[in-house]
Motif scaffolding. Structure first.
Motif, PDB file in Angstrom:
ATOM      1  N   THR A   1       0.830  -1.205   0.000  1.00  0.00           N
ATOM      2  CA  THR A   1       0.000   0.000   0.000  1.00  0.00           C
ATOM      3  C   THR A   1       0.864   1.254   0.000  1.00  0.00           C
ATOM      4  O   THR A   1       0.624   2.204  -0.751  1.00  0.00           O
ATOM      5  CB  THR A   1      -0.935   0.003   1.221  1.00  0.00           C
ATOM      6  N   ARG A   2       1.885   1.266   0.841  1.00  0.00           N
ATOM      7  CA  ARG A   2       2.744   2.446   0.910  1.00  0.00           C
ATOM      8  C   ARG A   2       3.497   2.662  -0.401  1.00  0.00           C
ATOM      9  O   ARG A   2       3.633   3.800  -0.864  1.00  0.00           O
ATOM     10  CB  ARG A   2       3.740   2.300   2.070  1.00  0.00           C
ATOM     11  N   HIS A   3       3.974   1.585  -0.999  1.00  0.00           N
ATOM     12  CA  HIS A   3       4.744   1.713  -2.247  1.00  0.00           C
ATOM     13  C   HIS A   3       3.844   2.114  -3.415  1.00  0.00           C
ATOM     14  O   HIS A   3       4.162   3.034  -4.169  1.00  0.00           O
ATOM     15  CB  HIS A   3       5.441   0.390  -2.566  1.00  0.00           C
ATOM     16  N   VAL A   4       2.731   1.394  -3.570  1.00  0.00           N
ATOM     17  CA  VAL A   4       1.904   1.573  -4.760  1.00  0.00           C
ATOM     18  C   VAL A   4       1.024   2.811  -4.647  1.00  0.00           C
ATOM     19  O   VAL A   4       1.095   3.721  -5.489  1.00  0.00           O
ATOM     20  CB  VAL A   4       1.035   0.326  -5.012  1.00  0.00           C
ATOM     21  N   PHE A   5       0.182   2.850  -3.632  1.00  0.00           N
ATOM     22  CA  PHE A   5      -0.864   3.868  -3.600  1.00  0.00           C
ATOM     23  C   PHE A   5      -0.416   5.191  -2.986  1.00  0.00           C
ATOM     24  O   PHE A   5      -0.801   6.261  -3.474  1.00  0.00           O
ATOM     25  CB  PHE A   5      -2.100   3.321  -2.894  1.00  0.00           C
TER      26      PHE A   5
ATOM     27  N   ALA B   1       3.129   6.274  -2.197  1.00  0.00           N
ATOM     28  CA  ALA B   1       4.271   6.805  -2.946  1.00  0.00           C
ATOM     29  C   ALA B   1       3.919   7.004  -4.422  1.00  0.00           C
ATOM     30  O   ALA B   1       4.369   7.970  -5.052  1.00  0.00           O
ATOM     31  CB  ALA B   1       5.469   5.870  -2.803  1.00  0.00           C
ATOM     32  N   GLY B   2       3.099   6.110  -4.971  1.00  0.00           N
ATOM     33  CA  GLY B   2       2.713   6.234  -6.370  1.00  0.00           C
ATOM     34  C   GLY B   2       1.936   7.501  -6.679  1.00  0.00           C
ATOM     35  O   GLY B   2       1.897   7.952  -7.829  1.00  0.00           O
ATOM     36  N   ASN B   3       1.322   8.083  -5.646  1.00  0.00           N
ATOM     37  CA  ASN B   3       0.599   9.352  -5.795  1.00  0.00           C
ATOM     38  C   ASN B   3       1.325  10.527  -5.150  1.00  0.00           C
ATOM     39  O   ASN B   3       0.742  11.598  -4.967  1.00  0.00           O
ATOM     40  CB  ASN B   3      -0.797   9.223  -5.175  1.00  0.00           C
ATOM     41  N   GLY B   4       2.586  10.312  -4.776  1.00  0.00           N
ATOM     42  CA  GLY B   4       3.340  11.398  -4.152  1.00  0.00           C
ATOM     43  C   GLY B   4       2.873  11.726  -2.751  1.00  0.00           C
ATOM     44  O   GLY B   4       3.031  12.864  -2.293  1.00  0.00           O
ATOM     45  N   LEU B   5       2.330  10.734  -2.054  1.00  0.00           N
ATOM     46  CA  LEU B   5       1.826  10.930  -0.698  1.00  0.00           C
ATOM     47  C   LEU B   5       2.789  10.284   0.301  1.00  0.00           C
ATOM     48  O   LEU B   5       3.435   9.300  -0.021  1.00  0.00           O
ATOM     49  CB  LEU B   5       0.429  10.308  -0.559  1.00  0.00           C
ATOM     50  N   PRO B   6       2.878  10.860   1.500  1.00  0.00           N
ATOM     51  CA  PRO B   6       2.017  11.903   2.073  1.00  0.00           C
ATOM     52  C   PRO B   6       2.409  13.338   1.743  1.00  0.00           C
ATOM     53  O   PRO B   6       1.779  14.272   2.245  1.00  0.00           O
ATOM     54  CB  PRO B   6       2.152  11.655   3.579  1.00  0.00           C
ATOM     55  N   GLY B   7       3.415  13.554   0.927  1.00  0.00           N
ATOM     56  CA  GLY B   7       3.916  14.904   0.699  1.00  0.00           C
ATOM     57  C   GLY B   7       2.895  15.888   0.162  1.00  0.00           C
ATOM     58  O   GLY B   7       2.997  17.088   0.415  1.00  0.00           O
ATOM     59  N   ARG B   8       1.893  15.405  -0.577  1.00  0.00           N
ATOM     60  CA  ARG B   8       0.889  16.307  -1.160  1.00  0.00           C
ATOM     61  C   ARG B   8      -0.297  16.554  -0.232  1.00  0.00           C
ATOM     62  O   ARG B   8      -1.160  17.385  -0.551  1.00  0.00           O
ATOM     63  CB  ARG B   8       0.362  15.717  -2.469  1.00  0.00           C
ATOM     64  N   LEU B   9      -0.383  15.847   0.884  1.00  0.00           N
ATOM     65  CA  LEU B   9      -1.549  15.978   1.746  1.00  0.00           C
ATOM     66  C   LEU B   9      -1.632  17.372   2.346  1.00  0.00           C
ATOM     67  O   LEU B   9      -0.625  17.975   2.700  1.00  0.00           O
ATOM     68  CB  LEU B   9      -1.503  14.939   2.870  1.00  0.00           C
TER      69      LEU B   9
ATOM     70  N   ALA C   1     -11.367  14.092  -7.391  1.00  0.00           N
ATOM     71  CA  ALA C   1     -10.249  13.571  -6.622  1.00  0.00           C
ATOM     72  C   ALA C   1      -8.946  14.210  -7.074  1.00  0.00           C
ATOM     73  O   ALA C   1      -8.748  14.489  -8.259  1.00  0.00           O
ATOM     74  CB  ALA C   1     -10.158  12.053  -6.767  1.00  0.00           C
ATOM     75  N   ASP C   2      -8.055  14.406  -6.112  1.00  0.00           N
ATOM     76  CA  ASP C   2      -6.696  14.840  -6.408  1.00  0.00           C
ATOM     77  C   ASP C   2      -5.767  13.642  -6.591  1.00  0.00           C
ATOM     78  O   ASP C   2      -4.703  13.766  -7.197  1.00  0.00           O
ATOM     79  CB  ASP C   2      -6.166  15.711  -5.268  1.00  0.00           C
ATOM     80  N   ALA C   3      -6.169  12.489  -6.050  1.00  0.00           N
ATOM     81  CA  ALA C   3      -5.385  11.264  -6.191  1.00  0.00           C
ATOM     82  C   ALA C   3      -6.323  10.073  -6.180  1.00  0.00           C
ATOM     83  O   ALA C   3      -7.289  10.040  -5.414  1.00  0.00           O
ATOM     84  CB  ALA C   3      -4.364  11.142  -5.055  1.00  0.00           C
ATOM     85  N   TRP C   4      -6.030   9.099  -7.029  1.00  0.00           N
ATOM     86  CA  TRP C   4      -6.830   7.883  -7.124  1.00  0.00           C
ATOM     87  C   TRP C   4      -6.000   6.665  -6.752  1.00  0.00           C
ATOM     88  O   TRP C   4      -4.855   6.523  -7.192  1.00  0.00           O
ATOM     89  CB  TRP C   4      -7.323   7.683  -8.565  1.00  0.00           C
ATOM     90  N   PHE C   5      -6.616   5.778  -5.948  1.00  0.00           N
ATOM     91  CA  PHE C   5      -6.081   4.442  -5.714  1.00  0.00           C
ATOM     92  C   PHE C   5      -6.921   3.478  -6.550  1.00  0.00           C
ATOM     93  O   PHE C   5      -8.108   3.271  -6.236  1.00  0.00           O
ATOM     94  CB  PHE C   5      -6.218   4.028  -4.250  1.00  0.00           C
ATOM     95  N   LEU C   6      -6.364   2.911  -7.592  1.00  0.00           N
ATOM     96  CA  LEU C   6      -7.095   1.915  -8.386  1.00  0.00           C
ATOM     97  C   LEU C   6      -6.698   0.540  -7.870  1.00  0.00           C
ATOM     98  O   LEU C   6      -5.645   0.002  -8.220  1.00  0.00           O
ATOM     99  CB  LEU C   6      -6.777   2.068  -9.876  1.00  0.00           C
ATOM    100  N   ASP C   7      -7.554  -0.033  -7.035  1.00  0.00           N
ATOM    101  CA  ASP C   7      -7.197  -1.246  -6.294  1.00  0.00           C
ATOM    102  C   ASP C   7      -8.243  -2.340  -6.452  1.00  0.00           C
ATOM    103  O   ASP C   7      -8.543  -3.068  -5.517  1.00  0.00           O
ATOM    104  CB  ASP C   7      -7.005  -0.909  -4.810  1.00  0.00           C
ATOM    105  N   GLY C   8      -8.818  -2.437  -7.648  1.00  0.00           N
ATOM    106  CA  GLY C   8      -9.725  -3.539  -7.915  1.00  0.00           C
ATOM    107  C   GLY C   8      -8.961  -4.845  -8.058  1.00  0.00           C
ATOM    108  O   GLY C   8      -7.730  -4.870  -8.083  1.00  0.00           O
ATOM    109  N   PHE C   9      -9.688  -5.933  -8.159  1.00  0.00           N
ATOM    110  CA  PHE C   9      -9.039  -7.216  -8.376  1.00  0.00           C
ATOM    111  C   PHE C   9      -8.359  -7.235  -9.743  1.00  0.00           C
ATOM    112  O   PHE C   9      -8.597  -6.381 -10.594  1.00  0.00           O
ATOM    113  CB  PHE C   9     -10.054  -8.354  -8.235  1.00  0.00           C
TER     114      PHE C   9
END
Length: 226
Positions: A35-39, A41-49, A151-159
């Motif tokens: 989760t931390r790597h993909v969703f 860091a992949g969205n530049g978070l938490p730096g953009r929060l 949304a400013d950031a999306w987590f695409l986490d479907g199967f």
């Protein structure tokens, strides 16, 4: 519109696997690190929060992504309200959610803040760190077009796209694009070619980047100004 209940079986020492899609809910190696790597860091978070930052997600699952985001919000002091909207067709029972989350000691201290209200049927709540969570149940092909948010950031986490292609089709990813703010971002664990093409057609600048664990690649994308 409420979704159908998730069908589960437990494998490999307690990993929940969807019987509908024959796919695990999180990485067999370390779901929290994934989760931390993909969703995140992949969205530049938490730096953009910051105040009013908006996250959206396809596939709420166990709630692990939301709780991990809540930990990062709390680490920043929790003074800024962050908003997260997640779309889930097959919601887990609270007992299954709690069992799955017990595998991650880092979120154990705040998991009850999610599973308690969830057990009561609440789908709008505030998690630690001032993360305002809303879960919209039902088929995202119907619920996302009806959503009035951005949304400013999306987590695409479907199967997996190979097992649940409907959640990655061009029409639905076009809706993701339509509900993404200028310079908004997307991150997902998959690097499937048709997913990347669909995101590009939806208005994103798409990149294939190193994935987590056994996955060599994943996908990140940024909304292109037009």
């Amino acid at each position: 519109m409420r979704g159908q209940t998730a069908g589960l079986e437990w494998r490999d020492g307690g990993v929940p696997v969807s019987t509908r899609f024959d796919d695990p809910y999180f990485s067999l190696e370390n779901g929290l690190a994934e989760t931390r790597h993909v969703f995140l860091a992949g969205n530049g978070l938490p730096g953009r929060l910051g105040e009013g930052f908006r996250v959206a997600e396809l596939g709420f699952g166990t709630g692990l992504n939301a709780l991990t985001l809540a930990l990062d919000c709390a680490a920043m002091g929790g003074g800024c309200a962050v908003h997260m909207t997640s779309f889930e067709a097959y919601p887990m029972a609270a007992e299954d959610m709690a069992r799955a989350l017990a595998a991650f000691p880092e979120v154990a201290g705040i998991a009850d803040a999610l599973t308690g209200p969830w057990r009561e049927g609440r789908r709008e709540l505030v998690l630690p760190g001032n993360l305002h969570l809303r879960v919209i149940e039902g088929d995202a092909r119907e619920t996302l077009p009806a959503w009035d948010g951005m949304a400013d950031a999306w987590f695409l986490d479907g199967f997996s796209p190979a097992k649940n292609p409907e959640l990655w089709d061009a029409d639905l990813l076009a809706e993701v694009g339509r509900h993404t703010a200028p310079d908004g971002t997307v991150a997902t664990y998959t690097a499937a070619g048709f997913v990347r093409r669909n995101l590009a057609e939806a208005g994103f600048d798409v990149a294939r980047v190193p994935g987590y664990g056994r996955k060599r690649h994943m996908t990140t994308a940024r909304k292109v100004a037009r």
